[in-house]
Scaffold this active site. Structure first.
Site, mmCIF file in Angstrom:
data_model
loop_
_atom_site.group_PDB
_atom_site.id
_atom_site.type_symbol
_atom_site.label_atom_id
_atom_site.label_comp_id
_atom_site.label_asym_id
_atom_site.label_seq_id
_atom_site.Cartn_x
_atom_site.Cartn_y
_atom_site.Cartn_z
ATOM 1 N N THR A 443 0.816 -1.208 0.000
ATOM 2 C CA THR A 443 0.000 0.000 0.000
ATOM 3 C C THR A 443 0.855 1.266 0.000
ATOM 4 O OG1 THR A 443 -0.121 0.037 2.414
ATOM 5 C CG2 THR A 443 -1.817 -1.201 1.265
ATOM 6 N N LEU A 484 -5.133 5.800 0.628
ATOM 7 C CA LEU A 484 -6.259 6.706 0.849
ATOM 8 C C LEU A 484 -6.878 7.103 -0.476
ATOM 9 C CD1 LEU A 484 -4.822 9.113 3.576
ATOM 10 C CD2 LEU A 484 -6.626 7.425 3.876
#
Length: 577
Positions: A443, A484
């Site tokens: 990520t 995000l």
């Protein structure tokens, strides 16, 4: 008057429109009958790429976001014209694909998948917001998206009784993806939804599992103050028959086997990847930074999660076997609290910190190895279950980049990643995944160093580079996700750069094997966001070895977005009457 895709996508924003829709036997939209002559033609391809783009983009950047705070989605409906535009583009997509095949063009870049909403399947085993979901999948396909990622929740499917699996909702959702020609990354989500970063709904663990945890709270991860975490079962109990006669690992394996048997006809064709959940948020880590209950906030160092009786029993046995019985009664008690910074604690401080002592190395080696062993056990099961089924297996690793610039890397250590200034903690993980032929999914790919608080020595770019080097050395494929929601070109460009894997030693020109975009929601379908997203997907598909210049790719993306403008305007006007 027939309402089309736009009001359906509007339902994603929480503003469903009550209408009566006439049904047809064919199920086709009347919009598909618009004459091709009504469609605006795109300008001819220029021989030079030094051109002025026809529409100036807003160059302002989305304000940087905390890596651990998700923005609250507004309740406004997405732009109706863009929704119509996405739907109408579906009619154009086959023509464009045919033209590409006729020209001999092949996609050699990074395929883009899009994460589905966490509550895509309801607690009643139906597809949530079915019409909006169907419309959104059409839109994603029109944008050139490769497929979708969906959470298959343990707490939904095996909710009521051990071994009683209800795949309702998932079967329908998978058929919808197949109908639209979208591939699927299926996440075996053995964790609780709710209480983690970005969680927008609550899906607990199966009720019979919760019952066992209530009877034996030590099945939950525990910190030194006795706080329990119920997101995921403690790996200390992995091999113990604590769940109605089965071990947790047996339960995970049985679930994956049942999924395989039920959807065997889709494996390798529609379902192309199985991501195996191994901890909170589906990531291989300890729940060291729980945000949901207020214990932790960014950029705190977190806390070790080894104080349940099963973990402590393992620690005691290990210390005795290694001739260190005096170290076996507890984990570190001088490592501070969740929201401390490294220099606030004796264990993590720069000079003379316990992390760099003989005891610290001994404990951290045990703590991180237990996490690796947990991954090995579940991957071994997954590999045996899905072998020869034509699907990839992947594991998600968290991008813990805060305090990365310190010597101790405290937040990574409490999460179970033994990565310090003097030790590479990601190479052993990559090597473990390589042994099982699994994909390393990572990520925070969209983040820039300078966007993050520098006093916390955040460095997502350096972390991504370290992970890329580790996967390259281990020979394991690397895939990425953004941590995000980001819709600005600045974040997209960072993803493009990171996915190209332009690092030393990459002589074969390898790229990431896939990228999964967070997430399908109303904001994605707003006009400017959708336009930028379509361009981003096309650039990713072109890859770093494309012969086309960036301006040409952007022009083609603009054409793809705008080619159905008259149809969009017609549908938008119809919706206002």
């Amino acid at each position: 008057m027939a309402f089309s895709i736009t009001h359906q996508i509007g339902a994603l924003a929480g503003t469903p429109i009550s209408v009566t829709e006439p049904t047809t036997t064919s199920g086709e939209s009347t919009a598909a009958s618009v004459s091709p002559s009504a469609v605006r033609k795109s300008p001819g391809t220029s021989l030079t790429c030094k051109i002025q783009r026809p529409e100036a983009k807003d160059g302002r950047l989305t304000p940087p976001l905390s890596p651990c705070r998700s923005p609250v989605l507004g309740a406004t409906r997405p732009d109706l014209s863009v929704a119509c535009q996405a739907y109408a583009a579906e009619a154009e997509a086959p023509v464009l694909e045919h033209e590409a095949r006729a020209a001999g063009e092949r996609v050699n870049g990074v395929p883009v998948f899009v994460m589905m909403p966490l509550d895509s399947v309801t607690m009643n085993h139906t597809v949530n917001r079915k019409k909006a979901m169907n419309a959104s999948l059409q839109a994603l396909k029109s944008a050139g998206v490769e497929g979708i990622m969906m959470d298959v929740w343990w707490g939904l499917v095996e909710r009521d009784a051990p071994g009683a699996y209800n795949w309702g909702g998932y079967a329908e959702l998978l058929e919808m993806a197949k109908k639209h020609g979208l591939k699927v990354q299926a996440v075996m989500s053995f964790h609780q939804c709710g209480g983690n970063v970005g969680d927008s709904c609550t899906i607990p663990l199966p009720s019979w599992v919760v019952e066992e945890v209530n009877n034996d709270p030590d099945l939950a991860y525990t910190d030194q103050w006795g706080n329990r975490n119920y997101e995921y079962l403690s790996l200390g109990a992995d091999t113990l028959p604590v769940l109605k006669g089965r071990t947790p690992v047996q339960c995970y394996a049985d679930f994956m086997r049942a999924f395989r048997d039920n959807f065997k006809h889709l494996l390798g064709d529609t379902i192309v990847e199985i991501q195996v959940g191994m901890g909170p948020a589906g990531e291989l880590r300890y729940p060291s930074y729980p945000e949901g209950d207020g214990r932790w906030s960014f950029p705190g160092i977190g806390a070790f999660q080894c104080f349940d009786k099963y973990m402590l029993s393992s620690l005691k046995a290990y210390c005795e076997s290694e001739g260190k019985p005096e170290w076996g009664s507890t984990g570190p008690t001088d490592a501070g609290h969740y929201n401390n910074w490294p220099e606030d604690t004796p264990f993590f401080r720069r000079e003379g910190g316990g992390w760099n002592s003989s005891y610290g190395e001994f404990f951290l080696g045990w703590y991180s190895q237990l996490l690796m062993d947990h991954g090995e056990r579940i991957l071994s099961s997954a590999k045996s279950i899905y072998e020869n089924e034509g699907v990839k297996i992947s594991v998600k690793i968290a991008g813990i980049h805060w305090h990365y610039g310190t010597r101790s890397h405290a937040p990574e250590l409490t999460a179970g990643y033994y990565n310090t200034r003097f030790r590479d903690g990601y190479l052993p993980i990559a090597q473990m995944l390589a042994r099982h032929g699994a994909v390393f999914n990572f990520t925070c790919i969209e983040m820039h160093d300078h966007e993050q608080p520098q006093d916390a020595q955040c460095s997502p770019e350096k972390l991504v580079r370290q992970v890329a080097l580790a996967t390259q050395k281990a020979g394991v494929p690397l895939a990425g996700e953004n941590a995000l929601p980001r819709y600005d070109d600045y974040a997209h460009e960072q993803i493009l750069q990171a996915s190209a894997l332009n690092i030393e030693g990459n002589t074969e020109g390898k790229q990431m094997c896939a990228f999964t975009y967070l997430r399908m929601n109303p904001q994605l379908f707003q006009a400017d966001n959708w336009r930028r997203f379509v361009s981003f997907v096309k650039k990713m598909k072109e890859g770093k070895n494309t012969q086309k210049c960036r301006e040409q790719v952007e022009r083609e993306a603009e054409h793809f977005v705008h080619v159905t403008t008259p149809l969009v305007q017609e549908a938008a006007v119809a919706l206002t009457h």
